[in-house]
Scaffold this motif. Sequence first.
Motif, mmCIF file in Angstrom:
data_model
loop_
_atom_site.group_PDB
_atom_site.id
_atom_site.type_symbol
_atom_site.label_atom_id
_atom_site.label_comp_id
_atom_site.label_asym_id
_atom_site.label_seq_id
_atom_site.Cartn_x
_atom_site.Cartn_y
_atom_site.Cartn_z
ATOM 1 N N SER A 1 7.103 5.967 -16.066
ATOM 2 C CA SER A 1 7.645 4.737 -15.495
ATOM 3 C C SER A 1 6.875 4.352 -14.237
ATOM 4 C CB SER A 1 9.130 4.900 -15.179
ATOM 5 O OG SER A 1 9.341 5.930 -14.241
ATOM 6 N N ALA A 2 6.380 5.334 -13.471
ATOM 7 C CA ALA A 2 5.579 5.022 -12.286
ATOM 8 C C ALA A 2 4.316 4.270 -12.674
ATOM 9 C CB ALA A 2 5.233 6.309 -11.536
ATOM 10 N N ALA A 3 3.697 4.664 -13.768
ATOM 11 C CA ALA A 3 2.487 3.978 -14.226
ATOM 12 C C ALA A 3 2.798 2.531 -14.594
ATOM 13 C CB ALA A 3 1.896 4.720 -15.424
ATOM 14 N N ARG A 4 3.893 2.315 -15.285
ATOM 15 C CA ARG A 4 4.241 0.940 -15.682
ATOM 16 C C ARG A 4 4.632 0.102 -14.464
ATOM 17 N NH1 ARG A 4 6.561 3.986 -20.014
ATOM 18 N NH2 ARG A 4 8.580 4.062 -18.939
ATOM 19 N N LEU A 5 5.354 0.691 -13.524
ATOM 20 C CA LEU A 5 5.761 -0.052 -12.328
ATOM 21 C C LEU A 5 4.558 -0.365 -11.446
ATOM 22 C CD1 LEU A 5 9.001 1.952 -11.466
ATOM 23 C CD2 LEU A 5 8.904 -0.415 -12.259
ATOM 24 N N LEU A 6 3.579 0.521 -11.419
ATOM 25 C CA LEU A 6 2.385 0.296 -10.605
ATOM 26 C C LEU A 6 1.641 -0.950 -11.069
ATOM 27 C CD1 LEU A 6 0.769 1.562 -8.274
ATOM 28 C CD2 LEU A 6 -0.521 2.843 -9.983
ATOM 29 N N ASP A 7 1.657 -1.231 -12.366
ATOM 30 C CA ASP A 7 0.977 -2.407 -12.898
ATOM 31 C C ASP A 7 1.618 -3.706 -12.430
ATOM 32 O OD1 ASP A 7 -0.807 -0.813 -14.233
ATOM 33 O OD2 ASP A 7 0.310 -0.841 -16.128
ATOM 34 N N LEU A 8 2.899 -3.620 -11.951
ATOM 35 C CA LEU A 8 3.599 -4.826 -11.529
ATOM 36 C C LEU A 8 3.353 -5.172 -10.071
ATOM 37 C CD1 LEU A 8 7.072 -4.129 -13.226
ATOM 38 C CD2 LEU A 8 5.185 -5.502 -14.107
ATOM 39 N N LEU A 9 2.744 -4.246 -9.307
ATOM 40 C CA LEU A 9 2.523 -4.490 -7.884
ATOM 41 C C LEU A 9 1.289 -5.357 -7.679
ATOM 42 C CD1 LEU A 9 3.249 -1.009 -6.261
ATOM 43 C CD2 LEU A 9 4.836 -2.825 -6.933
ATOM 44 N N PRO A 10 1.196 -5.971 -6.485
ATOM 45 C CA PRO A 10 -0.013 -6.753 -6.185
ATOM 46 C C PRO A 10 -1.266 -5.893 -6.324
ATOM 47 C CG PRO A 10 1.699 -7.142 -4.542
ATOM 48 C CD PRO A 10 2.183 -6.023 -5.406
ATOM 49 N N ARG A 11 -2.358 -6.488 -6.715
ATOM 50 C CA ARG A 11 -3.594 -5.744 -6.970
ATOM 51 C C ARG A 11 -4.101 -5.032 -5.728
ATOM 52 N NH1 ARG A 11 -3.551 -4.375 -11.963
ATOM 53 N NH2 ARG A 11 -3.207 -6.151 -13.348
ATOM 54 N N ARG B 1 0.833 -1.209 0.000
ATOM 55 C CA ARG B 1 0.000 0.000 0.000
ATOM 56 C C ARG B 1 0.872 1.266 0.000
ATOM 57 N NH1 ARG B 1 -2.619 -3.314 3.727
ATOM 58 N NH2 ARG B 1 -1.738 -2.173 5.501
ATOM 59 N N ARG B 2 1.969 1.251 0.761
ATOM 60 C CA ARG B 2 2.826 2.434 0.831
ATOM 61 C C ARG B 2 3.475 2.736 -0.520
ATOM 62 N NH1 ARG B 2 5.480 0.459 6.535
ATOM 63 N NH2 ARG B 2 3.959 1.458 7.932
ATOM 64 N N VAL B 3 4.030 1.703 -1.130
ATOM 65 C CA VAL B 3 4.691 1.908 -2.417
ATOM 66 C C VAL B 3 3.667 2.255 -3.490
ATOM 67 C CG1 VAL B 3 6.068 0.815 -4.225
ATOM 68 C CG2 VAL B 3 6.636 0.428 -1.821
ATOM 69 N N GLY B 4 2.515 1.570 -3.450
ATOM 70 C CA GLY B 4 1.483 1.864 -4.433
ATOM 71 C C GLY B 4 1.000 3.302 -4.342
ATOM 72 N N HIS B 5 0.826 3.799 -3.119
ATOM 73 C CA HIS B 5 0.393 5.181 -2.943
ATOM 74 C C HIS B 5 1.431 6.154 -3.509
ATOM 75 C CE1 HIS B 5 -1.553 8.632 -1.086
ATOM 76 N NE2 HIS B 5 -0.377 8.978 -0.565
ATOM 77 N N ARG B 6 2.693 5.876 -3.260
ATOM 78 C CA ARG B 6 3.739 6.777 -3.757
ATOM 79 C C ARG B 6 3.809 6.733 -5.295
ATOM 80 N NH1 ARG B 6 8.074 9.682 -1.557
ATOM 81 N NH2 ARG B 6 6.700 9.595 0.285
#
Length: 706
Positions: A694-704, A675-680
Amino acid sequence: MSQEPAAAAPPAGEQAPQDAEQEEQEAPERKRQEAWAARKALIQHGPSFVMSLGRTTSATQVGRDQLGVSGGTVHGNVNNYFGGVPARPEHLSGVIRPEEITQLAEVFRGCASFEKALARLRTERIVILSGGRDTGRCSAALMLLHRATDGGPVRSLERPRSLSALPDRLDRAEGYFLEDFTADRSSPVREPQLLGLREQLEHSGGHLVITVEPSTALDDVPFVRWEPPPPEEMLHAHVTSRIGEAGWRELCGLQQVKEFLAGQHQPVVLKEFAQRIVAVHRGEADAQVLTEYSERAIGAQVTRWLTDGQRELLEKAFLISLAVFDKAPYAVAAELGDALYAGLQHTADPGKPPVIPVFGVFREDRLRSAHARGYLDTEVTEWGVVGQYIAEFQEERTARTLLETVWNLHPSARPALVEWIDRLAEDRRPLVRTRAASATALLATADFSSALAHLIEPWADGRNPDSWLMAANALTLADLLGVKTVRPLLRDWCTGEVESRRWTAIRAYSLLGPTAPEETLDVLLDSIRQQPQPEPVDEDEEIPESVHQFADALELLLLAVREPVLGRLAECLGRERTVREHALLAFLKACRQAEEPDGRPLVLHWYAQARAGAEPDTERHLTVFWKALLADRTTNDGALDVLSGWVRRADGEPETESALAALLPAVTAEPPNDRRVGHRLRGLRDSPPSPSPSAARLLDLLPRSS
């Protein structure tokens, strides 16, 4: 008008105690210097006798580096035969003067490795010559090009970051010399690069020789290992070029010559010894000069300099200053030599004010009188590379011999010398402060107790952390120079109750870590465990200075030694609360450091290397640390700020995004890190006016769930 003189100001370096105390109280608090930056300054600005003790090829590499740098270049009319220590060329492209190569050709003699390299150069138009420093590899390279081009022009090339940048420069039918190219294992020299260079050389009709250190990473590309001729052949070449074969046969049987050849000498020393043989043959000197040569000759020269009544005190002060600033800008040595002269003059005659001829000393004459030489070179500053006129003694052992002689044989000079070094320690220039520490280290090798009492202990007991750093640097360099009493002193200070001395010892231990990592880490961890158990720190509460001290030490050790330290600290994270706090802060500090000159994050690049090199333990330990950083309430904000900087860098650098694409899913596998990393990342993705792709692409790699 009254003839009563006004109250005289205290001499240079001298100040009334009450004034000094008041000035210290009124001085603004200085910004705390980062430990990694202080370490780089020590390495970057250290003199040659300290640099040569290091084992690494780059002062800013993450990997297992120690205090030191490597490399050596050659230029000027001292280039005649072998290269070695003589003055170096400017780091700019340009044609080497034909007369220099002609002088070199007169004394050059081939050998097996030279003939092998020449054959390869003629057929393939490019050859890599690998050999140690001071072995003549650079002069051999010039002669290879001289022979291959039939005496054509030879152009020195500016050193590129990669060989891939060279083909556009090889557009003429001439010889090209790339001196001391470096490549580490993360970016080795590869065969496709050489194929591109060879194609361009065949098109233009040119030839290229590249000299490298044996440690340079060559990815299975062909090279020739440079093995110089035997010392007797080198000496023979220099002597016969001056007095012929008959003169050599007459003198080579002398006992002094045989004893000299029995030792191992650098080419430049062989050349100078040959000059004395020629003087003996011509009747200009007797055979005794051959016996006095080397260390005794240097000591005798220094003694003559210091005791010569005809030599002005101003010039003696310059000699001492040049010993401290050997291979540094001439202007710095001259400027600070004048300041030393003021102190020495006050000792010699307190009633006589020092008189400095502002425009009365010709630089070249001054250097010639000091048996020194000057050359144009570059100096690395925090604002970039700048050109400088560098001064150095012709014999590199002169600096050390001179300082030791002044300290031990001329104790009347000690008060002025101590005040002067103290003044250097407060200079705003990193070069000057670093040389003050290295000079103190040399004095410690000559008389440790006196150097400790006059300089190191006052620095360590001072009220300013900058002076503690001076003491730590001096002790570090003294240990590297072989002073055996340093380690017991550090152990005593590290566990003692005097905070400033404890800080000094901790920093010195961290700098010395690569020389004995296990011992250093044990001492640091034991010292941390002996500290009072810290109270929990609120998020908005400032971290105690003592915690910063140990974290700085662990940071330096971690970045310099890498995996052995990383593994031990990772084991402590879940077992020891006190060590955990220091280890997390140290790792966070390390994550903020970047490589030079490209600015790549050191720790993120380390992680990428571990994945690419199949180092599962390192990859796991780095991931464990990042999970702990994000989960700890005292470090999570700092960790997220570091990640934000990496993500912004990834917007223009695919390599950084690739490393983050592997790291972030691993550290966000469990809440609340996801949640912390996703929020950032969402904040960076939607940040006006420059959202991060790049933040948008990296966000897609995090758990849902993030």
